[in-house]
Design an enzyme around this catalytic site. Structure first.
Site, PDB file in Angstrom:
ATOM      1  N   ASP A  33       0.799  -1.225   0.000  1.00  0.00           N
ATOM      2  CA  ASP A  33       0.000   0.000   0.000  1.00  0.00           C
ATOM      3  C   ASP A  33       0.836   1.281   0.000  1.00  0.00           C
ATOM      4  O   ASP A  33       0.670   2.165   0.854  1.00  0.00           O
ATOM      5  CB  ASP A  33      -0.958   0.003   1.204  1.00  0.00           C
ATOM      6  CG  ASP A  33      -2.071  -1.029   1.040  1.00  0.00           C
ATOM      7  OD1 ASP A  33      -1.876  -1.986   0.269  1.00  0.00           O
ATOM      8  OD2 ASP A  33      -3.117  -0.873   1.673  1.00  0.00           O
TER       9      ASP A  33
ATOM     10  N   HIS B 211       3.974   4.562   9.138  1.00  0.00           N
ATOM     11  CA  HIS B 211       3.957   3.141   8.755  1.00  0.00           C
ATOM     12  C   HIS B 211       5.318   2.625   8.297  1.00  0.00           C
ATOM     13  O   HIS B 211       5.523   1.419   8.195  1.00  0.00           O
ATOM     14  CB  HIS B 211       2.953   2.897   7.620  1.00  0.00           C
ATOM     15  CG  HIS B 211       1.539   3.185   8.009  1.00  0.00           C
ATOM     16  ND1 HIS B 211       0.950   2.588   9.095  1.00  0.00           N
ATOM     17  CD2 HIS B 211       0.604   4.022   7.471  1.00  0.00           C
ATOM     18  CE1 HIS B 211      -0.299   3.026   9.214  1.00  0.00           C
ATOM     19  NE2 HIS B 211      -0.531   3.901   8.243  1.00  0.00           N
TER      20      HIS B 211
ATOM     21  N   ASP C 289      -7.395  11.112   9.519  1.00  0.00           N
ATOM     22  CA  ASP C 289      -8.308  10.101   8.984  1.00  0.00           C
ATOM     23  C   ASP C 289      -9.143   9.489  10.103  1.00  0.00           C
ATOM     24  O   ASP C 289     -10.018   8.661   9.864  1.00  0.00           O
ATOM     25  CB  ASP C 289      -7.541   9.021   8.202  1.00  0.00           C
ATOM     26  CG  ASP C 289      -6.246   8.611   8.873  1.00  0.00           C
ATOM     27  OD1 ASP C 289      -6.063   8.915  10.074  1.00  0.00           O
ATOM     28  OD2 ASP C 289      -5.400   7.976   8.209  1.00  0.00           O
TER      29      ASP C 289
HETATM   30  C1  X5A Z   1      -0.522   7.550   6.786  1.00  0.00           C
HETATM   31  C2  X5A Z   1      -1.746   6.758   6.463  1.00  0.00           C
HETATM   32  C3  X5A Z   1      -2.729   4.861   5.392  1.00  0.00           C
HETATM   33  C4  X5A Z   1      -2.392   3.687   4.559  1.00  0.00           C
HETATM   34  C5  X5A Z   1      -3.650   2.909   4.196  1.00  0.00           C
HETATM   35  C6  X5A Z   1      -3.334   1.721   3.349  1.00  0.00           C
HETATM   36  N1  X5A Z   1      -1.595   5.649   5.724  1.00  0.00           N
HETATM   37  N2  X5A Z   1      -4.488   0.947   3.056  1.00  0.00           N
HETATM   38  O1  X5A Z   1      -2.830   7.147   6.845  1.00  0.00           O
HETATM   39 ZN    ZN Z   2      -3.808   6.910   8.648  1.00  0.00          ZN
END
Ligand code: X5A
Ligand code: ZN
Length: 658
Positions: A94, A137, A267
């Site tokens: 991802d 991540h 988010d």
């Molecule tokens: C930084 C962040 C999200 C990645 C989602 C992958 N990454 N499915 O919000």
């Molecule tokens: Zn995120």
């Protein structure tokens, strides 16, 4: 006065994007940055910040967290062809690469470092770095989840190395688990990592077993990794606040960081396609405010996720406006936390109970199997509810006067405050004049002409009574009265629900209290900072938030014994409710306390309390009994879910967005 808020932003970081079709990555767009920055400009917030230039992180900076092999591999990407980039990307999950992403990733990490430098050298008090790509991540040797270099992890190591910071708190309020940050600091007791994240019993990305509540850190770092898994979507303001009050804040105060870093992903706000949560953008004002009295106010927020551009920009503005010191808006829709959140809360508290003395009394792990039946319930309720809609947050207007003071002659006016008096001539300094000044001051606070107030009076109980009565009976407003110290109070508080009185004082006669009177009795009174803070964070704050008063009347009784540090924490934290409308009453003779209290009302951070000792066992037990008694009426005081089948399936019947 507070030294300002840094904003780090560089258009260069908008200059990379997804060059092929990949549904998993299409939400990570350059407009995330432009929309956020434009909103800050549009709302006049960017202008109020100190603009700090971004720099590129050096190899040495990046190697603080990442392997040489990985860095060298990323360095090759600017020269790859489109096909080669796609090929390179395939080894990770991802994430996508672009010829300019290496440059942007260096700027993103460098921005975090510039922010740390600005805060640690005192150039500013706090700040936000608007960056792409995000960081939390990315792992020692791998890109992941749109992240290339781990901006915040690099910043934490850098702060320790370059600025001699001993303890760093990382608060990851992004809706995803920052598994890269966890990996980096798993065995490091100098970095406390807190993350809440959509988990759904491991069915949500990155689907890791080690994102669950029972990953508490390893070796020396055991207890310094806190995961709060969200096992349902649709979490609301109350769910977020209750985790702050009952897990993060007590542990953070016990830890006593020298620096707070925030993995500021938005988010986790309503409208986000990834998070599917229901917390309003206004919640970030409170999350930010609640962290601003830790580490002497040294807070660096670094953007992570956030994919609904409307929700993202509103949330970014709420965060920055709070960093700037403007009073937080009243939190919307604060009912109780949902059953699933309570279940997570209980599990996290139980898992950390051995490691933190503030959690010594936490309930054990639930006896029932946490996951099995639940998953079926969730599958039932995963029907798509359509796009959520929410009102745009109201514009937050800071009153023209921040802090007005009513002081007797001879007490000098604290810097930045405005002297306040109701009459120009008659009876100067007299008791009647002082009282009429106080009543007028409260009225002006309710009209939002003045934010907060401070008065030194000759009879603090009498003044408290008059202001409380006036606020309820004449102004028809709700007051939270917090009385620090003092003995048995006269029956002053009306039973009309317009006044909630919380008294924190020494253990005395066993008083029951009632719906409008909450006696918080501590063995050593308010002089024990640990017990006092335990009561403030786990009891008073949730009560205050849930009661949602128009005014906080904070009364410091004569001989309260409260230590300066704890008093200033209380003053600072309480400004999160009632839009910062706090009136502090102090008894004549406490002149020494006027200047520091005024400074807190003006928005300055309280000094750190130092790592807290364990509170007295009897205090902990007394507070716990009180909490259990009150949680029936005040749902934000709950820390466990009822263990009945009926209650457990209650959430599943709710549509995802309520
Ligand atoms: C930084 C962040 C999200 C990645 C989602 C992958 N990454 N499915 O919000
Ligand atoms: Zn995120």
């Amino acid at each position: 006065m507070n030294a300002g808020t840094a904003l780090l932003h560089d258009e260069e970081m908008t200059k990379y994007k997804l060059l092929w079709v990949d549904p998993a990555c299409e939400i990570e767009v350059p407009e995330r940055l432009t929309a956020s920055h434009d909103a800050l400009v549009r709302n006049g917030l960017a202008d109020r910040c100190v603009s700090v230039p971004v720099r590129e992180a050096t190899d040495a900076d990046i190697l603080l967290v990442h392997s040489r092999e990985y860095l060298e591999a990323v360095k090759t990407t600017p020269d790859l062809t489109l096909e080669e980039l796609q090929e390179f990307t395939l080894q990770f999950g991802d994430v996508y690469f672009h010829p300019n992403i290496y440059r942007c990733a260096k700027l993103a990490a460098g921005a975090a470092l510039q922010l740390v430098d600005s805060v640690m050298t005192g150039k500013v008090r706090n700040g936000l770095a608007l960056v792409r790509p995000p960081g939390h991540h990315s792992m020692h040797g791998a890109a992941s989840g749109f992240c290339v270099f781990n901006n915040v992890a690099i910043a934490a190591r850098y702060a320790k190395q370059t600025h001699g910071v001993k303890r760093v708190l990382i608060v990851d309020w992004d809706v995803h688990h920052g598994q890269g940050v966890q990996e980096c600091f798993e065995d490091d007791p100098g970095v406390l990592y807190f993350s809440w994240h959509r988990y759904e019993h491991q069915k949500f990305w990155p689907n890791l077993r080690e994102s669950d509540y029972d990953s508490v850190g390893k070796g020396e770092g055991t207890g310094f990794n806190i995961n709060v898994p969200w096992n349902r979507v649709g979490m609301k303001n109350a769910d977020y606040l209750s985790v702050f009050c009952h897990v993060l804040l007590p542990v953070a105060y016990e830890f006593c960081p020298d620096l707070v870093l925030v993995c500021a992903g938005f988010d986790s706000a309503i409208g986000d396609p990834e998070g599917q949560m229901s917390a309003g953008p206004d919640i970030f004002a409170h999350l930010t405010h609640l962290l601003m009295n830790l580490a002497g106010g040294r807070l660096c927020a670094v953007l992570e996720g956030g994919y609904n551009l409307t929700s993202l920009q509103q949330s970014v503005c709420q965060t920055v406006q709070t960093l700037l010191g403007d009073p937080a808006p009243p939190p919307e829709n604060l009912d109780g936390p949902c059953q699933s959140a309570l279940e997570s809360l209980r599990c996290v508290r139980a898992a950390h109970q051995p490691h933190w003395s503030c959690l010594k009394h936490a309930a054990e792990l639930p006896s029932f199997e946490v996951s099995t039946k639940r998953i079926k319930d969730e599958e039932k309720s995963q029907q798509t509810a359509g796009e959520p809609v929410w009102p745009e947050p109201r514009k937050r207007v800071a009153p023209p006067v921040r802090t007005a003071v009513v002081l007797p002659d001879g007490v000098s006016l604290p810097d930045g405050c405005k002297a306040f008096s109701s009459l120009e001539d008659s009876d100067p300094g007299g008791a009647v004049r002082t009282l009429s000044s106080l009543l007028l001051l409260v009225e002006k606070m309710q009209k939002n002409e003045i934010c907060s107030g401070l008065a030194l009076v000759s009879d603090v109980s009498m003044a408290m009574m008059c202001v409380a009565q006036h606020t309820a009976a004449v102004l028809n407003k709700r007051a939270l009265v917090v009385c620090v110290g003092g003995s048995r109070l006269p029956g002053l508080i009306t039973e009309d629900g317009k006044t909630l009185l919380v008294q924190m004082s020494r253990d005395e006669a066993d008083e029951q209290g009632g719906r409008c009177f909450v006696p918080v009795r501590l063995k050593k009174g308010c002089s024990d900072a640990s017990g006092f803070m335990q009561a403030v964070l786990g009891l008073l704050l949730p009560l205050g938030y849930q009661y949602d008063p128009d005014l906080v009347l904070l009364v410091r009784m004569e001989g309260s014994g409260v230590c300066d540090g704890a008093w200033l924490q209380l003053t600072g934290l309480l400004q999160g409710v009632a839009q910062g409308h706090t009136l502090v009453l102090m008894q004549k003779g406490e002149e020494a306390c006027v200047a520091p209290t005024a400074s807190s009302l003006l928005g300055d951070a309280a000094p750190p309390l130092g790592p807290l000792d364990a509170p007295l066992a009897e205090d902990v037990e007394a507070l716990e009994r009180l909490r259990v008694r009150l949680q029936v009426d005040w749902k934000l005081l709950q820390t466990t879910a009822p263990e009945t089948e009926e209650a457990r399936s209650a959430d599943a019947n709710l549509p995802p967005f309520v």
